[in-house]
Design a protein around this motif. Structure first.
Motif, mmCIF file in Angstrom:
data_model
loop_
_atom_site.group_PDB
_atom_site.id
_atom_site.type_symbol
_atom_site.label_atom_id
_atom_site.label_comp_id
_atom_site.label_asym_id
_atom_site.label_seq_id
_atom_site.Cartn_x
_atom_site.Cartn_y
_atom_site.Cartn_z
ATOM 1 N N ILE A 606 0.839 -1.201 0.000
ATOM 2 C CA ILE A 606 0.000 0.000 0.000
ATOM 3 C C ILE A 606 0.876 1.254 0.000
ATOM 4 O O ILE A 606 0.610 2.219 -0.730
ATOM 5 C CB ILE A 606 -0.940 -0.012 1.218
ATOM 6 C CG1 ILE A 606 -2.028 -1.072 1.026
ATOM 7 C CG2 ILE A 606 -1.551 1.365 1.468
ATOM 8 C CD1 ILE A 606 -2.892 -1.302 2.242
ATOM 9 N N GLY A 607 1.954 1.215 0.785
ATOM 10 C CA GLY A 607 2.870 2.350 0.800
ATOM 11 C C GLY A 607 3.523 2.585 -0.547
ATOM 12 O O GLY A 607 3.706 3.730 -0.971
ATOM 13 N N GLY A 608 3.865 1.489 -1.238
ATOM 14 C CA GLY A 608 4.444 1.634 -2.572
ATOM 15 C C GLY A 608 3.495 2.329 -3.531
ATOM 16 O O GLY A 608 3.902 3.200 -4.308
ATOM 17 N N VAL A 609 2.212 1.960 -3.481
ATOM 18 C CA VAL A 609 1.226 2.602 -4.350
ATOM 19 C C VAL A 609 1.055 4.069 -3.955
ATOM 20 O O VAL A 609 0.975 4.953 -4.822
ATOM 21 C CB VAL A 609 -0.123 1.856 -4.288
ATOM 22 C CG1 VAL A 609 -1.179 2.589 -5.107
ATOM 23 C CG2 VAL A 609 0.036 0.428 -4.798
ATOM 24 N N ASN A 610 0.992 4.340 -2.642
ATOM 25 C CA ASN A 610 0.926 5.730 -2.183
ATOM 26 C C ASN A 610 2.037 6.573 -2.804
ATOM 27 O O ASN A 610 1.793 7.655 -3.355
ATOM 28 C CB ASN A 610 1.069 5.802 -0.659
ATOM 29 C CG ASN A 610 -0.109 5.255 0.112
ATOM 30 O OD1 ASN A 610 0.024 4.875 1.272
ATOM 31 N ND2 ASN A 610 -1.281 5.196 -0.507
ATOM 32 N N LEU A 611 3.259 6.054 -2.709
ATOM 33 C CA LEU A 611 4.417 6.811 -3.168
ATOM 34 C C LEU A 611 4.451 6.966 -4.686
ATOM 35 O O LEU A 611 4.720 8.056 -5.202
ATOM 36 C CB LEU A 611 5.708 6.126 -2.693
ATOM 37 C CG LEU A 611 5.983 6.167 -1.188
ATOM 38 C CD1 LEU A 611 7.199 5.329 -0.855
ATOM 39 C CD2 LEU A 611 6.188 7.596 -0.722
ATOM 40 N N VAL A 612 4.192 5.863 -5.397
ATOM 41 C CA VAL A 612 4.281 5.909 -6.856
ATOM 42 C C VAL A 612 3.275 6.901 -7.427
ATOM 43 O O VAL A 612 3.599 7.725 -8.294
ATOM 44 C CB VAL A 612 4.070 4.506 -7.457
ATOM 45 C CG1 VAL A 612 3.872 4.592 -8.965
ATOM 46 C CG2 VAL A 612 5.261 3.610 -7.143
ATOM 47 N N VAL A 613 2.041 6.848 -6.944
ATOM 48 C CA VAL A 613 0.996 7.733 -7.475
ATOM 49 C C VAL A 613 1.313 9.188 -7.151
ATOM 50 O O VAL A 613 1.283 10.063 -8.025
ATOM 51 C CB VAL A 613 -0.384 7.338 -6.926
ATOM 52 C CG1 VAL A 613 -1.435 8.380 -7.304
ATOM 53 C CG2 VAL A 613 -0.788 5.976 -7.460
ATOM 54 N N SER A 614 1.623 9.475 -5.891
ATOM 55 C CA SER A 614 1.867 10.867 -5.504
ATOM 56 C C SER A 614 3.121 11.411 -6.175
ATOM 57 O O SER A 614 3.147 12.560 -6.647
ATOM 58 C CB SER A 614 1.978 10.988 -3.983
ATOM 59 O OG SER A 614 3.044 10.190 -3.489
ATOM 60 N N PHE A 615 4.175 10.585 -6.262
ATOM 61 C CA PHE A 615 5.420 11.050 -6.868
ATOM 62 C C PHE A 615 5.252 11.278 -8.367
ATOM 63 O O PHE A 615 5.740 12.277 -8.916
ATOM 64 C CB PHE A 615 6.532 10.036 -6.611
ATOM 65 C CG PHE A 615 7.866 10.457 -7.165
ATOM 66 C CD1 PHE A 615 8.637 11.401 -6.518
ATOM 67 C CD2 PHE A 615 8.345 9.912 -8.344
ATOM 68 C CE1 PHE A 615 9.863 11.798 -7.033
ATOM 69 C CE2 PHE A 615 9.561 10.296 -8.868
ATOM 70 C CZ PHE A 615 10.327 11.239 -8.204
ATOM 71 N N THR A 616 4.545 10.375 -9.045
ATOM 72 C CA THR A 616 4.342 10.514 -10.485
ATOM 73 C C THR A 616 3.568 11.787 -10.802
ATOM 74 O O THR A 616 3.941 12.556 -11.706
ATOM 75 C CB THR A 616 3.594 9.292 -11.042
ATOM 76 O OG1 THR A 616 4.347 8.109 -10.775
ATOM 77 C CG2 THR A 616 3.385 9.415 -12.537
ATOM 78 N N LEU A 617 2.488 12.021 -10.066
ATOM 79 C CA LEU A 617 1.697 13.235 -10.303
ATOM 80 C C LEU A 617 2.492 14.496 -9.992
ATOM 81 O O LEU A 617 2.464 15.475 -10.746
ATOM 82 C CB LEU A 617 0.423 13.187 -9.457
ATOM 83 C CG LEU A 617 -0.610 12.117 -9.831
ATOM 84 C CD1 LEU A 617 -1.732 12.070 -8.803
ATOM 85 C CD2 LEU A 617 -1.175 12.381 -11.214
ATOM 86 N N ALA A 618 3.219 14.467 -8.876
ATOM 87 C CA ALA A 618 3.981 15.654 -8.478
ATOM 88 C C ALA A 618 5.107 15.938 -9.464
ATOM 89 O O ALA A 618 5.357 17.096 -9.827
ATOM 90 C CB ALA A 618 4.553 15.468 -7.072
ATOM 91 N N LEU A 619 5.802 14.891 -9.931
ATOM 92 C CA LEU A 619 6.886 15.094 -10.883
ATOM 93 C C LEU A 619 6.350 15.610 -12.218
ATOM 94 O O LEU A 619 6.955 16.477 -12.855
ATOM 95 C CB LEU A 619 7.654 13.788 -11.087
ATOM 96 C CG LEU A 619 8.857 13.848 -12.038
ATOM 97 C CD1 LEU A 619 9.888 14.845 -11.526
ATOM 98 C CD2 LEU A 619 9.483 12.473 -12.211
ATOM 99 N N ASN A 620 5.195 15.079 -12.634
ATOM 100 C CA ASN A 620 4.597 15.530 -13.888
ATOM 101 C C ASN A 620 4.258 17.024 -13.827
ATOM 102 O O ASN A 620 4.550 17.779 -14.763
ATOM 103 C CB ASN A 620 3.341 14.715 -14.178
ATOM 104 C CG ASN A 620 2.684 15.113 -15.485
ATOM 105 O OD1 ASN A 620 3.287 15.052 -16.545
ATOM 106 N ND2 ASN A 620 1.433 15.527 -15.407
ATOM 107 N N VAL A 621 3.653 17.448 -12.719
ATOM 108 C CA VAL A 621 3.309 18.869 -12.572
ATOM 109 C C VAL A 621 4.572 19.724 -12.496
ATOM 110 O O VAL A 621 4.653 20.799 -13.106
ATOM 111 C CB VAL A 621 2.437 19.080 -11.324
ATOM 112 C CG1 VAL A 621 2.335 20.556 -10.975
ATOM 113 C CG2 VAL A 621 1.047 18.511 -11.551
ATOM 114 N N ALA A 622 5.576 19.248 -11.766
ATOM 115 C CA ALA A 622 6.807 20.027 -11.622
ATOM 116 C C ALA A 622 7.524 20.181 -12.963
ATOM 117 O O ALA A 622 8.048 21.248 -13.279
ATOM 118 C CB ALA A 622 7.728 19.362 -10.602
#
Length: 693
Positions: A606-622
């Motif tokens: 669950i933590g892996g999914v938390n991180l992958v989703v949030s990091f992917t979205l944040a990196l895309n916006v950045a």
């Protein structure tokens, strides 16, 4: 349409200049599924046909020459492709109206003619694929002017380019009086800025160039000094952008700075086109500008493009602040690594008690609305407490670290960084995330198990009911429930909370929140100066983090209620709370090692999914906010594997900090150097001593 039919229409005396250009572009435009080679072939066929049909060729040239004698270039050169001065909402409303009820086109306005001629979707794409030589040859064939007509057209076009340059320079100089720029740099009113100096230089250049057009013997100024001033203006814009990170930015300010940069680029482009000393550069830059204007014309009435550009500006005004804080969430040394482990452990301890409070709330039998309120407050206030105690929720890190990575990518696109450095940064980010999650999960699970076990032994009854036990374990099982989808929803909320942090940190800087609180009338009556200073500084520094933590908690709390109201399978799963749930559940019935490890693994998944989703979205916006991208993933992956092969342990534990090299015998002792004293064995006059200092 066949080539013969095209030639016949071009030969028709009733065919206007606009129709002529439209017919030519329609003929050469690539058909569906065609490559640019087909376009080049048709261009060659048209050139050959016009060369063979001298009457048609002269008729086309005469027609276009007559149009060009009255054509207006000013709006094309001074406005098309540059951000509007009217702002986003005014611009988008006008574009929507133009699509519903378009204004009549002015056939003498080159800006309107360009829009009417290149009127198909994809025109901006294929025109960029046409080689400069082929495009130049086609235009030269269509405009086959006599020497007097050519000279008349050159003078007329140059005059309009000069008018555009002078007007653009006036706009640049006037922008420094904008309140946003005065806020970032109040000194601009006390000294002559590069913007004003550029306007004066360009005004003198324009007057000199006009005299040169009227009298060939007149020596006019070159534009070298203007190019130097343009670079100084760009440096000033870069300083304003850096200042906006700490002083606060708005979408209007970001829009203004982008418009200034675009205007300077356009001025530089037009100056290069006027350069009499370099014919090759004039030709190349003219074709570049033509292709750029075709693309801008295709996007002229497009709402989607305007929305995308302004969304990028909005993202940048938020992401800039996040990147400024991102380095604090990336542990480089072993000391920082262990500090992150301790911080994660502190967060896990508090989360264990937050999970306990949530369990008690859920077992009270409250109504859904009241239950959601208390759960949301538990989450929100708990996350704020974690931040105030300088602890860490591991999954809150990606939104900040992604902005820092995007900053390195942007630097790499300009040659100041490379794949190796970016790979090393990713390794540091990965192990920092690992140790933060390790602290969260290990402590939350252990403390939760200890609390549940002690409660059962002291009270004689389990802390949670049998139904709650079954629900908690089934809720984190990845294939017996929608746990991973719920974890993805939590990842989205983690990403949103990162944007909230960036927005409110930026807002605090923009409003000078610390200064306002220091001088607040009520606080001046309630708090002495020292406490007021500390309170103002703390709120200013942590404003975004506190609000984002509370918002994140509320989002976690209300998601399940939204699913309940809508009847949709919507809920959240968060790694730290899932770990605490495992601990409380296992305290009721202690299973074997395999079952314990399995459910712990589910929580980590669950933590892996938390991180992958949030990091992917944040990196895309950045990345979008900075207008850049990772250009070569294979190269980055190879560099990452190379870094890992050199030191596999670095994925989980940082290498030893480099020891400082011993100082040479003639180097001043650090303490003596700090005190301003030379070493006893070296005189002040020694050149080597001065160098070492």
């Amino acid at each position: 349409m066949s080539l013969a039919a095209l030639i016949n229409q071009l030969a028709d005396e009733d065919t206007s200049a606009l129709k002529t250009l439209s017919l030519v572009i329609d003929w050469v435009r690539p058909r569906p599924q065609e490559t640019i080679a087909s376009t080049l072939t048709r261009m060659e066929q048209l050139e050959a046909a016009l060369t063979e049909s001298l009457d048609v060729h002269l008729a086309v040239s005469s027609r276009l020459q007559s149009w060009l004698d009255n054509a207006q270039f000013f709006q094309l050169l001074s406005g098309l492709g540059l951000y509007s001065r009217r702002g986003f909402f005014k611009e988008i409303s006008e574009r929507l109206y133009e699509r519903v009820n378009p204004a009549p086109a002015d056939r003498n306005n080159v800006k309107d003619v360009l829009f009417l001629v290149f009127n198909r979707k994809g025109d901006d794409a294929w025109i960029h694929e046409v080689p400069d030589e082929a495009l130049l040859k086609l235009l030269g064939t269509l405009w086959h002017f006599s020497p007097p007509a050519l000279e008349r057209t050159r003078i007329r076009v140059c005059t309009q380019i000069l008018n555009a340059i002078e007007m653009l320079s006036i706009w640049v100089a006037a922008e420094e009086l904008e309140p946003n720029i005065l806020r970032l740099n109040p000194r601009v009113v006390d000294r002559e800025s590069a913007f004003v100096a550029l306007q004066r230089e360009l005004a003198a250049f324009v007057q000199s160039y006009v005299r040169g057009l009227q009298d060939e013997d007149e020596i006019h100024l070159d534009h070298d000094h203007a190019l130097v001033l343009i670079e100084q203006c760009r440096d000033e814009i870069a300083r304003l952008q850096r200042r906006s990170v700490t002083a606060g930015s708005t979408m209007a300010l970001t829009h203004l700075l982008e418009r200034l940069s675009q205007t300077l680029t356009r001025i530089e482009h037009l100056l290069d086109i006027l350069d009499p000393a370099d014919k090759e550069k004039r030709t190349r830059r003219s074709i570049e500008l033509f292709k750029t204007l075709v693309q801008a014309s295709a996007e002229r009435h497009g709402v989607r493009t305007l929305w995308r550009d302004n969304l990028r500006l909005m993202s940048r005004s938020v992401a800039e602040n996040a990147s400024d804080h991102g380095e604090h969430y990336i542990a480089g040394s072993r000391r920082e690594y262990l500090a992150m482990l301790a911080s994660g452990a502190g967060g896990g301890l508090i989360i264990a008690f937050m999970a306990l409070i949530k369990i008690q709330i859920l077992q009270l039998g409250l109504g859904k609305g009241v239950e959601t309120l208390w759960v949301s407050l538990n989450y929100g206030l708990g996350f704020m407490l974690i931040h105030m105690l300088h602890c860490t929720v591991a999954t809150k890190q990606p939104a900040m670290t992604a902005a820092s990575i995007a900053e390195k990518v942007e630097q790499g696109e300009h040659g100041r960084a490379n794949a190796r450095k970016l790979a090393e940064l990713l390794v540091r980010v990965g192990r920092t995330q690992f140790v933060a999650i390790l602290g969260n999960v290990a402590v939350a699970l252990t403390v939760a198990f200890a609390i549940g076990w002690c409660y059962t032994r002291l009270e004689g009854v389990p802390l949670i009911s049998t139904n709650r036990y079954d629900y908690m374990l089934a809720g984190i099982h990845p294939w017996q429930s929608l746990a991973l989808m719920y974890a993805a929803i939590a990842g989205v909320w983690l990403f949103v909370s990162g944007l909230v942090a960036g927005y409110f940190d930026n807002r605090a800087a923009y409003l000078d929140l610390a200064g306002r609180l220091r001088q607040h009338p009520l606080l001046r009556r309630l708090l002495p100066l020292t406490l007021r200073e500390k309170f103002a500084s703390y709120v200013d520094e942590h404003y975004g983090a506190l609000i984002s933590n509370f918002v994140f908690g509320v989002l976690l709390g209300v998601t399940g209620y939204i699913g309940y109201l809508s009847g949709l399978p919507i809920d959240i799963r968060h790694v730290a709370f899932s770990s605490a749930d495992v601990g409380y559940a296992m305290s009721v019935f202690i299973p074997g090692v395999e079952a314990f490890a399995m459910f712990t693994g589910f929580a980590l998944l669950i933590g892996g999914v938390n991180l992958v989703v949030s990091f992917t979205l944040a990196l895309n916006v950045a990345l979008r906010a900075r207008g850049t991208r990772i250009s070569s993933f294979p190269k980055l992956i190879r560099a990452w594997f190379q870094v890992v092969r050199e030191n596999p342990l670095a994925l989980l534990y940082p290498p030893a900090d480099p020891r400082p090299e011993p100082l040479p015998d003639n180097h001043p002792h650090p303490e003596a150097a700090e005190a301003g004293q030379p070493p006893s064995d070296v005189t002040d006059s020694s050149p080597s001593t001065e160098g070492n200092r």
